[in-house]
Design an enzyme around this catalytic site. Structure first.
Site, short mmCIF file in Angstrom:
data_model
loop_
_atom_site.label_atom_id
_atom_site.label_comp_id
_atom_site.label_asym_id
_atom_site.label_seq_id
_atom_site.Cartn_x
_atom_site.Cartn_y
_atom_site.Cartn_z
N SER A 492 0.86 -1.10 0.06
CA SER A 492 -0.08 0.13 0.04
C SER A 492 1.00 1.32 0.10
CB SER A 492 -0.89 -0.25 1.21
OG SER A 492 -1.97 1.02 0.81
N ASP A 578 -8.68 -5.24 -6.30
CA ASP A 578 -8.13 -3.99 -5.33
C ASP A 578 -8.68 -2.74 -5.97
OD1 ASP A 578 -7.13 -2.43 -3.71
OD2 ASP A 578 -5.18 -2.95 -3.86
N HIS A 610 -7.17 -5.60 -1.75
CA HIS A 610 -6.01 -4.94 -1.32
C HIS A 610 -5.24 -6.02 -0.29
CE1 HIS A 610 -3.84 -1.28 -0.97
NE2 HIS A 610 -3.94 -1.29 0.53
#
Length: 633
Positions: A492, A578, A610
């Site tokens: 991320s 995602d 994610h």
């Protein structure tokens, strides 16, 4: 039917030899413990143990009770009747619940019923997809049913195109009964389309069962209002962030007392995760990050008297407290983890300041495993601050040897880096494979004051990158660090960090791994679903040429602008569904590396978001992670 068993042998096949170290395969056999509550008679804790079933590619769950003071666990097939059900109204007539309700048109067949085999989606605004799901016109709605008749659902949100619980992570904490059972309090962001995607303005709403009227209880607060609950005396309490669009704002505890909203944590330099009232209603216990851990705090409730509000930290140690289950006299029941141990249930004696471990689901597994050593280190940053850095050393560490070392870059970007136990980014497994892990509490993380937490917004590629390099450079001075074998890994914002460091690291690192990383801040702005996040953290849209903060983000801090300096092997990992960091980010990064002739690999999980949630996918992730490190480090 009940079955008595000892929790020390509840996870079969995990007992290991004294010299064994944690592996991905062992990690994915551990039981995952979740406390569900304390029984009505106060004598037992009810909890769930979820264990991965690799063959069936899913988690299998069992339920248990165990005495509040410890002892043998008992498996139960029915547990709900053992607990007080806060979702039953005070008069016992109604059950509070939620369900998905179709309220809008989004599909081709919604507009053209005769074309029911079409798979078209049609949108006039944003919020057309969220997290990992396309908007098909259905929304989570709060409602109630007669007790014993769960099919007779009364939707209190009628045909509103709004959600409660909030998507994607809201749950039963998003709604509650009033103490008299005559009203329902629920959380909702009553916006739709583009307005929904650009705002964090959730409010608390009160629905009266008799009048059928709904009232907004927090109309004057533009940020998040969440987690409504009542004190033992009947005072509405919730968590509140002040600023619209800022998802990582300071989270405070608000009590509505005699018509006045009292902020109990306004003067405390931190942010609250969750809270529970004490049984006597005189104080609130809450959890919050502090100095690289997550600890238990208390704040007194003075009402409207002149008694000063005082926040006090109650626990301290190299561990995280992840949830408050309830109370047993002077003891508080919580879940606890550290970097070497998955979650277990503990009690903490508030008077004697002593801990007692209640569940021991994974003790047999850990007993045969050589554990890693976690060290707390403080590093000077380039702007003269002191930064906490966790250093995780391999089992049986020998300071006379040299070890390859990984810089771990945390996501969020405002997520706390504490004593968490992840089943993917697991420091124990990394260290057990012979790597030192360096995990800095860089700018942007809670637990070091609000100013430190906020410093990352609009400065993604600035001071936080200096913090990373300060951490790895400081630890690399140690004789046991192999300076020729340094790697950087993260997901991320941590993946963004890897992409950015790849262009500025000046040959410090020999390899990189980026999972779900932001690579191109312009295309991220154009495809991510929660636009409020990019508006706040990036400073605004890329097309605002007179917006200095935004232009700095999209030029100076955009990893794509340093790809010409990439010269190091890179492994890119991406989930196919995602929508927070869409798949194009990983595709762009991998394509850039390939076309520049850089050793690179692209691993795609078409049905993961994610995160990587399916057991077999998770094992592939772990094996490829360490395979890449063997090849390149």
């Amino acid at each position: 039917m009940k079955k008595l068993l000892l929790l020390t042998v509840s996870i079969m096949g995990l007992t290991a030899s004294a010299q064994q170290v944690m592996s991905p395969e062992l990690l994915w056999k551990l039981g995952r413990v979740s406390a569900l509550g304390i029984t009505k008679d106060g004598k037992n804790i009810v909890y769930k143990v979820s264990t991965p079933n690799i063959e069936e590619n899913k988690l299998a769950s069992k339920f248990y009770t165990i005495p509040v003071n410890g002892g043998n666990a008992t498996e139960v097939t029915e547990y709900k009747e053992l607990l007080n059900d806060k979702y039953v109204s005070a008069d016992g007539k109604w059950m509070l619940t939620s369900k998905e309700v179709k309220v809008g048109k989004a599909l081709g067949e919604d507009y053209y019923p005769e074309l029911d085999k079409s798979n078209v989606k049609i949108y006039d605004g944003l919020d057309y997809r969220h997290w990992d799901t396309w908007n098909d016109g259905t929304h989570n709605h709060v409602g109630y049913t007669p007790v014993g008749d769960k099919d007779n659902f009364t939707d209190i949100m009628l045909n509103e195109p709004y959600d409660s619980p909030q998507k994607p992570f809201g749950g039963e904490e998003d709604y509650t009964w009033s103490p008299d059972g005559k009203s329902i309090i629920y959380v909702s962001k009553k916006k739709e389309g583009t307005a929904y995607a650009t705002s964090t303005n959730t409010d608390l709403y009160e629905y009266n069962l008799e009048s059928k009227a709904t009232v907004n209880l927090t109309p004057n607060n533009p940020g998040y209002d969440t987690q409504p609950a009542y004190s033992p005396q009947g005072d509405l309490t919730w968590l509140q962030m002040k600023r619209n669009g800022y998802e990582a704002d300071k989270n405070d505890i608000i009590v509505r007392f005699k018509g006045t909203d009292i902020n109990l944590t306004a003067g405390w330099d931190g942010t609250v995760d969750s809270f529970n009232w004490s049984p006597d209603g005189k104080k609130i216990y809450f959890l919050a990050a502090t100095d690289g851990t997550k600890q238990l705090f208390e704040v007194n409730f003075p009402g409207l008297t002149k008694i000063a509000i005082s926040v006090r930290q109650l626990t301290d140690g190299i561990f995280d407290i992840n949830g408050i289950t309830g109370f047993n006299g002077d003891k508080i029941i919580v879940e606890r983890t550290d970097m070497n141990h998955a979650s277990e249930i503990y009690s903490y004696d508030l008077k004697k300041k002593k801990w007692a471990q209640i569940t021991k689901v994974n003790d047999a597994a850990y007993a045969g495993i050589a554990l890693s050593k976690t060290e707390k280190r403080y590093v000077s940053t380039t702007d003269g601050k002191k930064m906490l850095v966790w250093v995780i050393l391999p089992p049986n560490f020998d300071a006379s040897k040299k070890y390859p070392t990984l810089l771990y870059c945390q996501g969020g970007p405002q997520s706390a880096l504490t004593q968490f136990y992840s089943f993917r980014w697991n420091f124990q497994v990394m260290a057990a494979q012979g790597y030192i892990v360096v995990a800095p509490n860089r700018r942007g993380m809670p637990g070091h004051g609000v100013e430190w937490n906020e410093a990352i917004s609009k400065d993604w590629g600035g001071q936080p990158m200096d913090d990373y390099l300060s951490a790895i450079d400081d630890v690399a001075k140690e004789s046991y660090v192999d300076k020729a074998r340094l790697g950087a890994v993260g997901a991320s914002y941590g993946g963004y960090s890897v992409f950015y460091l790849a262009g500025i690291h000046n040959n410090r690192f020999k390899t990189f791994i980026a999972h779900a990383g932001v690579f191109n801040l312009q295309s991220m702005y154009g495809t991510t679903e929660e636009v409020f996040f990019t508006n706040w953290d990036s400073g605004g849209p890329y097309w605002e040429k007179n917006n200095a903060a935004a232009q700095k983000t999209y030029t100076q801090f955009n990893p794509i602008n340093n790809v010409d300096k990439w010269n190091t092997p890179i492994f890119v990992i991406q989930g196919g569904i995602d929508y927070r960091v869409p798949i194009g980010q990983g595709q762009e990064a991998f394509q850039a590396a390939q076309l520049r002739g850089i050793k690179s690999r692209f691993m795609v999980f078409p049905e993961e978001n994610h995160w990587i949630l399916k057991p077999q996918n998770a094992l592939v992730w772990q094996r490829e992670f360490f395979k890449w490190l063997k090849e390149t480090l």
